[in-house]
Design an enzyme around this catalytic site. Sequence first.
Site, PDB file in Angstrom:
ATOM      1  N   TYR A  85      -6.621  -1.673   0.489  1.00 24.55           N
ATOM      2  CA  TYR A  85      -7.963  -1.085   0.504  1.00 24.55           C
ATOM      3  C   TYR A  85      -8.959  -2.198   0.225  1.00 24.55           C
ATOM      4  O   TYR A  85      -8.589  -3.265  -0.267  1.00 24.55           O
ATOM      5  CB  TYR A  85      -8.098   0.035  -0.549  1.00 24.55           C
ATOM      6  CG  TYR A  85      -7.660  -0.406  -1.912  1.00 24.55           C
ATOM      7  CD1 TYR A  85      -6.337  -0.253  -2.311  1.00 24.55           C
ATOM      8  CD2 TYR A  85      -8.541  -1.051  -2.784  1.00 24.55           C
ATOM      9  CE1 TYR A  85      -5.905  -0.711  -3.534  1.00 24.55           C
ATOM     10  CE2 TYR A  85      -8.113  -1.510  -4.015  1.00 24.55           C
ATOM     11  CZ  TYR A  85      -6.798  -1.327  -4.381  1.00 24.55           C
ATOM     12  OH  TYR A  85      -6.372  -1.802  -5.603  1.00 24.55           O
ATOM     13  N   LYS A 106       5.143  -7.424 -11.262  1.00 26.99           N
ATOM     14  CA  LYS A 106       5.909  -6.173 -11.344  1.00 26.99           C
ATOM     15  C   LYS A 106       7.399  -6.400 -11.578  1.00 26.99           C
ATOM     16  O   LYS A 106       8.041  -5.629 -12.286  1.00 26.99           O
ATOM     17  CB  LYS A 106       5.686  -5.335 -10.078  1.00 26.99           C
ATOM     18  CG  LYS A 106       4.268  -4.773  -9.985  1.00 26.99           C
ATOM     19  CD  LYS A 106       4.088  -3.900  -8.759  1.00 26.99           C
ATOM     20  CE  LYS A 106       2.626  -3.541  -8.573  1.00 26.99           C
ATOM     21  NZ  LYS A 106       2.392  -2.657  -7.441  1.00 26.99           N
ATOM     22  N   THR A 114       0.359  -5.629 -12.171  1.00 23.09           N
ATOM     23  CA  THR A 114       0.172  -5.720 -10.740  1.00 23.09           C
ATOM     24  C   THR A 114       0.606  -7.105 -10.280  1.00 23.09           C
ATOM     25  O   THR A 114       1.226  -7.854 -11.042  1.00 23.09           O
ATOM     26  CB  THR A 114      -1.286  -5.318 -10.370  1.00 23.09           C
ATOM     27  OG1 THR A 114      -1.403  -5.308  -8.955  1.00 23.09           O
ATOM     28  CG2 THR A 114      -2.323  -6.255 -10.957  1.00 23.09           C
ATOM     29  N   GLN A 120      -9.869  -2.185 -10.049  1.00 21.51           N
ATOM     30  CA  GLN A 120     -10.632  -0.956 -10.303  1.00 21.51           C
ATOM     31  C   GLN A 120     -10.015  -0.159 -11.452  1.00 21.51           C
ATOM     32  O   GLN A 120     -10.563   0.864 -11.862  1.00 21.51           O
ATOM     33  CB  GLN A 120     -10.602  -0.052  -9.047  1.00 21.51           C
ATOM     34  CG  GLN A 120     -11.291  -0.618  -7.831  1.00 21.51           C
ATOM     35  CD  GLN A 120     -12.805  -0.435  -7.892  1.00 21.51           C
ATOM     36  OE1 GLN A 120     -13.334   0.113  -8.869  1.00 21.51           O
ATOM     37  NE2 GLN A 120     -13.500  -0.891  -6.877  1.00 21.51           N
ATOM     38  N   SER A 121      -8.865  -0.618 -11.955  1.00 18.27           N
ATOM     39  CA  SER A 121      -8.134   0.198 -12.935  1.00 18.27           C
ATOM     40  C   SER A 121      -8.930   0.491 -14.214  1.00 18.27           C
ATOM     41  O   SER A 121      -8.902   1.626 -14.697  1.00 18.27           O
ATOM     42  CB  SER A 121      -6.794  -0.462 -13.273  1.00 18.27           C
ATOM     43  OG  SER A 121      -5.978  -0.446 -12.128  1.00 18.27           O
ATOM     44  N   ASP A 167       3.913   3.838  -8.257  1.00 14.79           N
ATOM     45  CA  ASP A 167       3.274   3.579  -6.953  1.00 14.79           C
ATOM     46  C   ASP A 167       3.710   4.590  -5.882  1.00 14.79           C
ATOM     47  O   ASP A 167       2.879   5.141  -5.161  1.00 14.79           O
ATOM     48  CB  ASP A 167       3.611   2.166  -6.460  1.00 14.79           C
ATOM     49  CG  ASP A 167       2.791   1.092  -7.151  1.00 14.79           C
ATOM     50  OD1 ASP A 167       1.706   1.414  -7.678  1.00 14.79           O
ATOM     51  OD2 ASP A 167       3.234  -0.070  -7.168  1.00 14.79           O
ATOM     52  N   ALA A 220       5.815  -3.662  -2.144  1.00 16.79           N
ATOM     53  CA  ALA A 220       5.215  -2.325  -2.029  1.00 16.79           C
ATOM     54  C   ALA A 220       6.166  -1.388  -1.287  1.00 16.79           C
ATOM     55  O   ALA A 220       6.354  -0.231  -1.686  1.00 16.79           O
ATOM     56  CB  ALA A 220       3.865  -2.403  -1.322  1.00 16.79           C
ATOM     57  N   LEU A 257      -1.788   0.958   2.804  1.00 14.25           N
ATOM     58  CA  LEU A 257      -1.710   0.888   1.337  1.00 14.25           C
ATOM     59  C   LEU A 257      -2.812  -0.025   0.786  1.00 14.25           C
ATOM     60  O   LEU A 257      -3.262   0.151  -0.342  1.00 14.25           O
ATOM     61  CB  LEU A 257      -0.343   0.357   0.891  1.00 14.25           C
ATOM     62  CG  LEU A 257       0.759   1.408   0.717  1.00 14.25           C
ATOM     63  CD1 LEU A 257       1.123   2.068   2.025  1.00 14.25           C
ATOM     64  CD2 LEU A 257       1.992   0.804   0.074  1.00 14.25           C
TER      65      LEU A 257
HETATM   66  P1  NDP Z   1       4.479  -8.689  -0.512  1.00 11.68           P
HETATM   67  O1  NDP Z   1       3.903 -10.045  -0.543  1.00 11.68           O
HETATM   68  O2  NDP Z   1       5.657  -8.370  -1.379  1.00 11.68           O
HETATM   69  O3  NDP Z   1       4.950  -8.366   0.999  1.00 11.68           O
HETATM   70  C1  NDP Z   1       4.095  -8.630   2.075  1.00 11.68           C
HETATM   71  C2  NDP Z   1       4.639  -7.984   3.350  1.00 11.68           C
HETATM   72  O4  NDP Z   1       3.621  -8.093   4.357  1.00 11.68           O
HETATM   73  C3  NDP Z   1       5.895  -8.635   3.912  1.00 11.68           C
HETATM   74  O5  NDP Z   1       6.701  -7.644   4.496  1.00 11.68           O
HETATM   75  C4  NDP Z   1       5.313  -9.597   4.966  1.00 11.68           C
HETATM   76  O6  NDP Z   1       6.213  -9.884   6.023  1.00 11.68           O
HETATM   77  C5  NDP Z   1       4.171  -8.763   5.498  1.00 11.68           C
HETATM   78  N1  NDP Z   1       3.076  -9.527   6.128  1.00 11.68           N
HETATM   79  C6  NDP Z   1       2.191 -10.354   5.524  1.00 11.68           C
HETATM   80  N2  NDP Z   1       1.276 -10.812   6.417  1.00 11.68           N
HETATM   81  C7  NDP Z   1       1.590 -10.255   7.614  1.00 11.68           C
HETATM   82  C8  NDP Z   1       1.039 -10.335   8.928  1.00 11.68           C
HETATM   83  N3  NDP Z   1      -0.051 -11.079   9.170  1.00 11.68           N
HETATM   84  N4  NDP Z   1       1.607  -9.613   9.918  1.00 11.68           N
HETATM   85  C9  NDP Z   1       2.706  -8.847   9.671  1.00 11.68           C
HETATM   86  N5  NDP Z   1       3.286  -8.733   8.461  1.00 11.68           N
HETATM   87  C10 NDP Z   1       2.744  -9.427   7.437  1.00 11.68           C
HETATM   88  O7  NDP Z   1       3.254  -7.703  -0.770  1.00 11.68           O
HETATM   89  P2  NDP Z   1       3.324  -6.240  -1.421  1.00 11.68           P
HETATM   90  O8  NDP Z   1       4.467  -5.529  -0.783  1.00 11.68           O
HETATM   91  O9  NDP Z   1       3.294  -6.351  -2.906  1.00 11.68           O
HETATM   92  O10 NDP Z   1       1.918  -5.580  -0.981  1.00 11.68           O
HETATM   93  C11 NDP Z   1       1.704  -5.096   0.344  1.00 11.68           C
HETATM   94  C12 NDP Z   1       0.378  -4.356   0.415  1.00 11.68           C
HETATM   95  O11 NDP Z   1       0.411  -3.146  -0.334  1.00 11.68           O
HETATM   96  C13 NDP Z   1      -0.808  -5.160  -0.124  1.00 11.68           C
HETATM   97  O12 NDP Z   1      -1.873  -5.010   0.802  1.00 11.68           O
HETATM   98  C14 NDP Z   1      -1.144  -4.465  -1.426  1.00 11.68           C
HETATM   99  O13 NDP Z   1      -2.520  -4.574  -1.733  1.00 11.68           O
HETATM  100  C15 NDP Z   1      -0.774  -3.025  -1.096  1.00 11.68           C
HETATM  101  N6  NDP Z   1      -0.508  -2.187  -2.297  1.00 11.68           N
HETATM  102  C16 NDP Z   1      -1.348  -1.139  -2.570  1.00 11.68           C
HETATM  103  C17 NDP Z   1      -1.145  -0.323  -3.664  1.00 11.68           C
HETATM  104  C18 NDP Z   1      -2.076   0.840  -3.931  1.00 11.68           C
HETATM  105  O14 NDP Z   1      -2.051   1.388  -5.047  1.00 11.68           O
HETATM  106  N7  NDP Z   1      -2.890   1.253  -2.985  1.00 11.68           N
HETATM  107  C19 NDP Z   1      -0.023  -0.557  -4.595  1.00 11.68           C
HETATM  108  C20 NDP Z   1       0.826  -1.678  -4.200  1.00 11.68           C
HETATM  109  C21 NDP Z   1       0.569  -2.463  -3.104  1.00 11.68           C
HETATM  110  P3  NDP Z   1       7.329 -11.070   5.885  1.00 11.68           P
HETATM  111  O15 NDP Z   1       8.456 -10.498   5.086  1.00 11.68           O
HETATM  112  O16 NDP Z   1       7.712 -11.365   7.295  1.00 11.68           O
HETATM  113  O17 NDP Z   1       6.647 -12.223   5.199  1.00 11.68           O
END
Ligand code: NDP
Length: 279
Positions: A220, A68, A64, A18-19, A105, A134, A218
């Site tokens: 959407y 990052k 993104t 959407q950016s 962020d 995140a 976080l």
């Molecule tokens: P990463 O891949 O770095 O991390 C994913 C995390 O989610 C890990 O902690 C992982 O656990 C956990 N996870 C994944 N699937 C499951 C599940 N089914 N049950 C429990 N835990 C789970 O992703 P990001 O940190 O980069 O992104 C996380 C979210 O933040 C995304 O949805 C992204 O879209 C959103 N986001 C939104 C932004 C915004 O501007 N609104 C900006 C940045 C991110 P494990 O370590 O055990 O694998």
Amino acid sequence: MRSADRYAVFGHPIGHSQSPRIHAVFAGQTGQAIRYTAQDVPAGQFRDCLDRFVEGGGKGLNCTVPLKELAWRAADKTSERAERAKAVNTLAVRESGELFGDNTDGLGLVRDLADNLDIPLAGRGILLLGAGGASRGILQPLLAEGPSRLVIANRTQAKADALALEFADLGAVEARGFADLAGEPFDLILNATSASLDGDLPPLPAGILSAGGACYDLAYGSRPTAFVRWGAEAGAGVSVDGIGMLVEQAAEAFFIWRGVRPQTRPVIDLLNAERGLKR
Ligand code: NDP
């Protein structure tokens, strides 16, 4: 007439971004002459694409998933919050050609919570679900608001432990596995797992949300996420997704590039209206 300055978002995949729309609205509001596009850039092509963009006169980038950390490594200078996050979502090309990297962020999230949703953070108990990129990106700005405690819970607990240790100098941070949360109520639960992107929900025990507490995903999408629905069913006073964070992090990037602060509320309202959602 001077041509528009060039900006872009790099990521892979990028089709859903959407950016470009958000920055086009900001440019219209503020009268800034910019052109902002989305470019599909896999990690292996990042350096080449970055060099071509800068050589072609590009002024700034958003980066993104999955870029990052690479953007953080590519920056010549970084902000303190980007250093803490070890991730950069905003690159600015300075007059000298130097690449300045920042991470907007966390600030975007805090602005959405505090300014748009009126959710206080100081003195409150916060539960952060997830220990990926995140979570790392938002920890410093969250702790700077002075919560009474911040608990990180992750599926792989060792990652939550490591993150809590890394940020322990900034405030009261603890780590847990999901199962160890039972009966421990929090004022605010932030879902920074990527579970919502697959329509999933982390395994959350009952009794972890204070009466009238808030839930914030976080992630959407075009509809309320599984976590947003969980929050509403658990009795949250507010349960929303991360579209406001997306708009606020974009506004801070726009400010870094142009020195002008756009209005975010009309853009959040527009994106919510298109999805048939109200805040
Ligand atoms: P990463 O891949 O770095 O991390 C994913 C995390 O989610 C890990 O902690 C992982 O656990 C956990 N996870 C994944 N699937 C499951 C599940 N089914 N049950 C429990 N835990 C789970 O992703 P990001 O940190 O980069 O992104 C996380 C979210 O933040 C995304 O949805 C992204 O879209 C959103 N986001 C939104 C932004 C915004 O501007 N609104 C900006 C940045 C991110 P494990 O370590 O055990 O694998």
